[in-house]
Scaffold this motif. Structure first.
Motif, PDB file in Angstrom:
ATOM      1  N   LYS A 135       0.816  -1.216   0.000  1.00  0.00           N
ATOM      2  CA  LYS A 135       0.000   0.000   0.000  1.00  0.00           C
ATOM      3  C   LYS A 135       0.853   1.270   0.000  1.00  0.00           C
ATOM      4  O   LYS A 135       0.494   2.274  -0.628  1.00  0.00           O
ATOM      5  CB  LYS A 135      -0.925   0.004   1.223  1.00  0.00           C
ATOM      6  N   GLU A 193      -1.457   3.721  -5.150  1.00  0.00           N
ATOM      7  CA  GLU A 193      -2.415   2.975  -5.966  1.00  0.00           C
ATOM      8  C   GLU A 193      -1.906   2.687  -7.371  1.00  0.00           C
ATOM      9  O   GLU A 193      -2.362   1.745  -8.010  1.00  0.00           O
ATOM     10  CB  GLU A 193      -3.743   3.727  -6.041  1.00  0.00           C
ATOM     11  N   LEU A 226      -6.944  -2.809  -3.410  1.00  0.00           N
ATOM     12  CA  LEU A 226      -5.665  -2.988  -4.103  1.00  0.00           C
ATOM     13  C   LEU A 226      -5.462  -4.442  -4.522  1.00  0.00           C
ATOM     14  O   LEU A 226      -4.925  -4.727  -5.598  1.00  0.00           O
ATOM     15  CB  LEU A 226      -4.502  -2.535  -3.218  1.00  0.00           C
TER      16      LEU A 226
END
Length: 91
Positions: free
Chosen positions: A37, A41, A78
């Motif tokens: 993360k 993104e 994600l």
């Protein structure tokens, strides 16, 4: 009639095992997503997909893709994007 009960019990155990497997794979995918993360993104999905391609057994990838195909309940956004990258390409 008594033969149906053990067969049904066996089927239930198989279904419970598949649900448990999906739950574990979702947990693992979300852990990987949490690690990547920090990359943002734009880069994280590729990193997650690369990790799964390198370190997950093909049966695990097939199972998580099957879970994703049924809605992907519980998967981090994600991780969902990463799974799109793992799908076999159509010719």
């Amino acid at each position: 009639m008594s033969q149906w009960i053990p067969a049904f019990a066996g089927m239930t155990a198989v279904l419970e095992g598949l649900a448990m497997q999906a739950e574990k794979l979702v947990y693992m995918a979300n852990q990987i997503a949490a690690f990547f993360k920090a990359q943002g993104e734009a880069k994280a999905p590729a990193g997650i997909a690369d990790h799964m391609a390198k370190f997950w057994d093909p049966r695990m990838r097939k199972a998580i893709l099957a879970h994703e195909a049924t809605g992907g309940e519980g998967l981090d956004p994600l991780a969902l994007k990463a799974l799109d990258l793992l799908k076999p390409k159509q010719a």
